[in-house]
Motif scaffolding. Sequence first.
Motif, PDB file in Angstrom:
ATOM      1  N   GLY A   1       0.813  -1.224   0.062  1.00 44.53           N
ATOM      2  CA  GLY A   1       0.023   0.164  -0.078  1.00 44.53           C
ATOM      3  C   GLY A   1       0.897   1.147  -0.082  1.00 44.53           C
TER       4      GLY A   1
ATOM      5  N   ASN B   1       1.262   4.249  -3.139  1.00 45.15           N
ATOM      6  CA  ASN B   1       1.056   5.553  -2.537  1.00 45.15           C
ATOM      7  C   ASN B   1       2.076   6.405  -3.105  1.00 45.15           C
ATOM      8  OD1 ASN B   1      -1.402   5.158  -1.398  1.00 45.15           O
ATOM      9  ND2 ASN B   1      -0.496   4.827   0.697  1.00 45.15           N
TER      10      ASN B   1
ATOM     11  N   PHE C   1      -3.864   4.538  -0.399  1.00 46.55           N
ATOM     12  CA  PHE C   1      -3.820   2.891  -0.013  1.00 46.55           C
ATOM     13  C   PHE C   1      -3.348   2.828   1.502  1.00 46.55           C
ATOM     14  CE2 PHE C   1      -3.215   2.255  -4.381  1.00 46.55           C
ATOM     15  CZ  PHE C   1      -4.026   0.937  -4.587  1.00 46.55           C
TER      16      PHE C   1
ATOM     17  N   CYS D   1      -1.508   1.716   4.708  1.00 47.05           N
ATOM     18  CA  CYS D   1      -0.205   1.031   4.486  1.00 47.05           C
ATOM     19  C   CYS D   1      -0.001  -0.107   5.101  1.00 47.05           C
ATOM     20  CB  CYS D   1       0.752   2.192   5.187  1.00 47.05           C
ATOM     21  SG  CYS D   1       0.812   3.826   4.294  1.00 47.05           S
TER      22      CYS D   1
ATOM     23  N   THR E   1       0.008  -4.594   3.826  1.00 49.79           N
ATOM     24  CA  THR E   1       0.056  -5.562   2.891  1.00 49.79           C
ATOM     25  C   THR E   1      -0.977  -6.546   3.028  1.00 49.79           C
ATOM     26  OG1 THR E   1       2.527  -5.089   2.481  1.00 49.79           O
ATOM     27  CG2 THR E   1       1.865  -7.394   1.521  1.00 49.79           C
TER      28      THR E   1
ATOM     29  N   GLU F   1      -5.436  -4.296   1.513  1.00 47.83           N
ATOM     30  CA  GLU F   1      -5.379  -2.797   0.754  1.00 47.83           C
ATOM     31  C   GLU F   1      -6.065  -2.525  -0.473  1.00 47.83           C
ATOM     32  OE1 GLU F   1      -2.492  -5.219  -1.578  1.00 47.83           O
ATOM     33  OE2 GLU F   1      -2.660  -5.124   0.491  1.00 47.83           O
ATOM     34  N   ASP F   2      -6.231  -3.598  -1.290  1.00 46.78           N
ATOM     35  CA  ASP F   2      -6.779  -3.492  -2.777  1.00 46.78           C
ATOM     36  C   ASP F   2      -8.332  -3.114  -2.342  1.00 46.78           C
ATOM     37  OD1 ASP F   2      -4.630  -4.587  -3.642  1.00 46.78           O
ATOM     38  OD2 ASP F   2      -5.403  -5.413  -5.425  1.00 46.78           O
TER      39      ASP F   2
ATOM     40  N   TRP G   1      -8.931   0.205  -0.846  1.00 47.26           N
ATOM     41  CA  TRP G   1      -8.962   1.219  -1.931  1.00 47.26           C
ATOM     42  C   TRP G   1     -10.002   1.423  -2.813  1.00 47.26           C
ATOM     43  CZ3 TRP G   1      -7.239   1.897  -7.115  1.00 47.26           C
ATOM     44  CH2 TRP G   1      -6.816   3.210  -7.384  1.00 47.26           C
TER      45      TRP G   1
ATOM     46  N   GLY H   1      -7.685  -3.860   7.029  1.00 46.87           N
ATOM     47  CA  GLY H   1      -8.126  -3.222   5.756  1.00 46.87           C
ATOM     48  C   GLY H   1      -9.892  -2.807   5.957  1.00 46.87           C
TER      49      GLY H   1
END
Length: 258
Positions: free
Chosen positions: A84, A88, A157, A159, A161, A164-165, A168, A211
Amino acid sequence: MPRCRDESFGTQLMEAMVTVIVGVYNGEEFLPELLSSILNQTCGSWRCLCVDDGSSDGSLQLLRQYERQDGRFKVLVKTNGGVGSARNAALAVVETPFIMFADQDDKLMPNAVQTALDAIRDGDADIVRFDSNRHTKVSPFVWERIYRTEKVKDVKFPCITGGEDTAWLFELTCKGLKERTISDELYFNRPNGGSFSRNVSPRYIQNVFTGFRHMWQSGINRGMSVWRLRRLLCPHVFWFSLSVILKHFSRANVSAKP
């Protein structure tokens, strides 16, 4: 350099229209295949912005090789902060009208940039989703889409892993951006590659729910009612959980590593 079909792109030294953003962390095993798939696109009107997120293997050296080989590749280097954070960093400097994303262990089909660009330029959509070998209908991943940069550049995004998708994409939904879908399969996702989401570790599950909390808090901050927030959030949570956590939660994929 291949030419795009649209003559407005000009001569061989055409203006870049699409930036492919790639976050990289210790991806040297499959990274050359991804970068070569971008290099060999039928449309040459692209830039590839690779963000090395503190890799300790040979990833940065590989990225520099491609950067020297073709000036359309650009490399940013930062300390490790997760995918993420890497995305960014790329969004902060991207200049092309459209953007796409790719994971370091996947690849684009040869016509991916051309087809996606045609689709978003020919309509009034802000986002165009296309198929991959992994999904044909609903997808919680950012790499199955092309975006109008001006519509998404300001969206950050989280921050993390893992997750994050979805977080967003939820922000884009809250903005009311118009999305359309085409049936072309333009992206290859490597099921057993090196991306973080391939290993369903305790850390990954924690990031996924981080997330989800980010999405909930974002909706609250926007003044959404709980009813509307649940209506928007539930499909993201459901499809993300189904396609990522449940699908990959097998003995073959479970990792004991943090």
